[in-house]
Design an enzyme around this catalytic site. Structure first.
Site, short mmCIF file in Angstrom:
data_model
loop_
_atom_site.label_atom_id
_atom_site.label_comp_id
_atom_site.label_asym_id
_atom_site.label_seq_id
_atom_site.Cartn_x
_atom_site.Cartn_y
_atom_site.Cartn_z
N THR A 1 2.51 2.40 -0.60
CA THR A 1 2.81 3.60 -0.52
C THR A 1 2.36 4.31 0.64
OG1 THR A 1 0.46 4.19 -1.79
CG2 THR A 1 2.43 3.80 -3.13
N ASP A 2 2.81 5.61 0.81
CA ASP A 2 1.88 6.47 1.71
C ASP A 2 0.72 7.10 0.83
OD1 ASP A 2 1.24 8.36 3.64
OD2 ASP A 2 2.94 9.26 3.80
N TRP A 3 -0.13 7.58 1.51
CA TRP A 3 -1.61 7.86 0.78
C TRP A 3 -1.14 8.92 -0.19
CZ3 TRP A 3 -1.48 4.10 3.52
CH2 TRP A 3 -2.55 3.33 3.95
#
Length: 770
Positions: free
Chosen positions: A228-230
């Site tokens: 995932t992106d953060w």
């Protein structure tokens, strides 16, 4: 590590721990099973490794590193070899700092010129972005360090990026927003991909099975890990089922517990968890093995920062774009007295804000370099003036402006340094306009009134409007050129090197002209990509709209001549759509420089709307003064294809295409036609098919002719013309029912016509034309 053996040794509780990170930058470790952690770090134009206070927004300090030019700058180099070289340098830096995965590059499309993160993306064109990314990825991974290609997919705005639903038709999705990812995945095999925050057609990217499994893995053959992106995780169970492996950063065990309970309750299979864990263990294996080889080969946790700094300066010179140069105002001469005006000459603007913000090894502004011995001949003939305040965006400072006007009276030429501050463009917010601050525009306009040659140097991550464009003599677009921006700028201004960059994006005259203007940034929860495939130059060229500077544009300090275009079909390609394109390129001036010939395919008429032309190849070619080279660019069937929603696949319409060679999308130097032979998409007649459509796609329309006769519009049974609907009553029938579905004709016919007659006509048309 034997991944299969290790996986089989893990308990379910141990497995689920690996599905999320530890802290901000590490994967899980399990010492008792000999599984180490690996580290990931922000990039991609430098290494933003944090060792103490962790965050992903660039707020806290990171280690000292080299800040290379940003993506928007490097893409303008049109140089895949240069990108590979920069990637390899960053791979070395990662190894020296014990980082196993560099988070980047970002290859989202520049749908709008005011997306706040455009400085971190390459282009508005998916082919260019894909090829530039491929070079960069191959360079990093040649050092046995992984990348995380991002943000997959359709992360084209900062406004409401955590929840916005990007509503995109399938054709635009495939041709524009996925194509760069497809090229990079197939040609560079990135170790990981990072999914985006947003939703795509109703599904969050992190839980979008069509995106992460059906397309990425099944169609493209991706074998790596998806993270995932953060903070982009939504539904953890749906994400596992969709093919999302690693959640970053840590959820403090909360979502691990959700997965564990789901398996125990039978809502999620352990086999699904195993798939994710296997990919995570494979990534750990590759990262640790790369670090091990580095140490075995004598790596000592050190790299020469000064050498990398020099390379950063060189990249900037190869990427800067000379937009205008009337009367050969540039390069400047050290014999001329020059006024340097503008605070950006004193304060270097060299990178964007947010997660890619680098703690630089050495920052060089233009005025910093004037203090260096190597530039003493320049500084002796240079007057410096602030001109405006960067932090102020309102009225110009009268005193500063008056000072600039006064100093300008005693010089030969004027150079204005202008740009955008971090408060105007950066991660987390979109720009409000494409305008420079008012005080900078006022300064440029006032300098242009003085009757002396004026050059403007720009430091910005994305396009700006230039109301003074016709009043100044030259414009040098430096973009965000990295920590050595001052050195690179002076080397170009004074002709030590010639600019050779070309725009990887269109500069519009007004924001109102941009294709997404009416649908950016959308409503509170969704945005419609109503422009479809027509973004960037595809839109401007199709609409024949005037632009400030077109896609691919870029000047040098010399001139080039294009000649002798040849198309050489590949002998193994029966359809004639795999060929080698060759032409001659000559430097006809007296300055050594590089040119970027661009190959466009001008599309033939088709059933679906298509752009006028599309970039299908390019090559950066360095030529000494007077030198000539033969340039070759290979293209294949993909260069002629579009994505057909009707068949759910790529399709090449048969017809006459034009191969064009140009220095921009609007400066075509050479062209030649080529015939592509390809079968049309099979057409199946249904009750919704109209007379005109049947006539267009069916070779044998005898059943239709008989059907129309029987319907009562040709009672005299007259001969039908060559086109099947030639004379008298038939012409009336065609006019009346040309765009009417065939099943509706029963309502306008004799009462003897039945639904069975309609179906018999349909079946016979399909039989004869199958």
């Amino acid at each position: 590590m034997d991944v299969n053996k290790t996986l089989n040794s893990l308990t379910l509780e141990e497995k689920v721990k690996f599905l999320s990170g530890v802290g901000f930058w590490h994967t899980e470790e399990l010492k008792e099973k000999d599984i180490p952690a690996i580290m990931v770090s922000d990039g991609p134009n430098g290494l933003r490794k944090q060792s103490d206070a962790e965050d992903n927004l660039g707020v806290n300090d990171s280690i000292e590193a080299i800040c290379f030019p940003t993506a928007s700058c490097m893409a303008a180099s049109f140089d895949t070899e240069l990108m590979e070289n920069i990637g390899s340098l960053l791979g070395d830096e990662c190894l020296a700092e014990n980082v196993q995965v560099l988070l980047g590059p970002g290859i989202n499309m520049k749908r709008s010129p005011i997306c706040g993160r455009n400085f971190e993306y390459y282009s508005e064109d998916p082919y260019l972005a894909g090829k530039i990314a491929t070079g960069f990825i191959n360079g990093v991974q040649s050092k046995n360090v992984g990348v995380s290609l991002k943000h997959f997919a359709a992360n084209n705005q900062e406004a409401r990026r955590f929840l916005i639903d990007a509503r995109i038709d399938e054709r635009a999705f495939r041709e524009i927003y996925l194509k760069a990812f497809e090229i990079a995945v197939k040609e560079a095999s990135p170790w990981t991909l990072m999914c985006s925050y947003n939703r795509v057609n109703g599904e969050y990217s992190c839980e979008n099975k069509k995106l992460l499994t059906d397309i990425l893995r099944d169609e493209w053959g991706f074998e790596g890990l998806v993270m995932t992106d953060w903070g982009a995780m939504n539904d953890r169970i749906k994400a596992v089922l969709a093919g999302l492996d690693l959640e970053m950063p840590s959820s403090h065990g909360r979502r691990d517990e959700v997965v564990l309970n789901a398996v125990k309750e039978g809502k999620l299979s352990e086999e699904a968890v195993d798939k994710c864990v296997t990919r995570i263990l494979n990534l750990i294996n590759k990262g640790i093995e790369g670090q091990k080889q580095y140490i075995e080969n004598g790596g000592e946790g050190f790299y020469n920062k000064d050498e990398h700094h020099e390379k950063s300066a060189y990249v900037a010179t190869q990427s800067a774009v000379l937009l205008k140069n009337d009367n050969k105002t540039l390069p400047l001469s050290t014999e001329e007295k020059i006024l340097f005006v503008g605070e950006f000459a004193f304060v270097a603007k060299y990178q964007g804000g947010g997660s890619s913000h680098i703690n630089c090894h050495k920052i060089e502004s233009v005025t910093d370099m004037l203090d260096e011995e190597m530039y003493s001949d320049i500084s002796n003939n240079t007057i410096l003036c602030k001109g405006y305040n960067i932090e102020e965006n309102a009225e110009s400072d009268a005193a500063l402006l008056k000072e600039a006007i006064s100093l300008a009276s005693d010089v030969d030429k004027i150079v204005v340094f202008a740009g955008l501050s971090d408060a105007i463009e950066g991660e987390g917010f979109d720009r409000k306009s494409i305008n420079l601050p008012d005080n900078q525009n006022a300064l440029i306009s006032e300098m242009a009134k003085l009757g002396k040659p004026v050059s403007v140097v720009l430091f910005n991550g994305s396009p700006v409007a230039m109301p003074w464009v016709n009043d100044v003599d030259s414009i040098l677009e430096m973009y965000l050129a990295g920590e050595a921006v001052g050195r690179a700028t002076l080397d170009l201004l004074y002709g030590k090197l010639s600019p050779s960059g070309h725009l990887a994006e269109t500069f519009p005259l007004r924001i109102e002209d941009s294709p997404s203007y009416l649908n950016f940034p959308g409503s509170r929860t969704y945005v419609n990509y109503s422009e479809g495939i027509f973004i960037g130059y595809r839109y401007y060229d199709y609409k024949k709209l005037p632009v400030l500077f077109p896609f691919g544009h870029g000047l040098t300090y010399t001139t080039f001549e294009y000649s002798d275009l040849k198309l050489i079909p590949a002998p193994t390609c029966k359809c004639g759509c795999k060929m080698q394109v060759s032409f001659k390129l000559k430097n006809t001036g007296d300055v050594d420089a590089a040119e970027v010939p661009q190959l466009y395919v001008k599309n033939c008429p088709a059933d679906e709307p298509r752009p006028i032309r599309e970039l299908r190849g390019f090559k950066k070619v360095f030529l000494k003064a007077g030198e000539e080279k033969e340039v070759t660019i290979d293209i294949d069937k993909k260069a002629f294809a579009y994505y057909s929603e009707e068949i759910g696949d790529w399709f090449v319409p048969g017809g006459t295409y034009t191969i064009e060679i140009g220095s921009s999308s609007r400066d075509i130097k050479l062209s030649a036609d080529t015939e592509v032979k390809e079968k049309p998409i099979p057409y199946t007649v249904t009750g919704l098919s109209t007379v005109n459509v049947i006539k267009k796609y069916c070779k044998d329309i005898t059943p239709l002719i008989d059907f129309l006769k029987y319907s009562g519009f040709n009672e005299d049974n007259e001969e039908i013309g060559n086109d099947g609907l030639g004379d008298s009553a038939d012409q009336m029938a065609e006019a009346m029912f040309g765009d009417t579905p065939i099943h509706s004709i029963i309502s306008f016919s004799k009462d003897t016509l039945t639904l069975e007659d309609v179906q018999n006509c349909i079946d016979e048309l399909n039989r004869l034309n199958s």
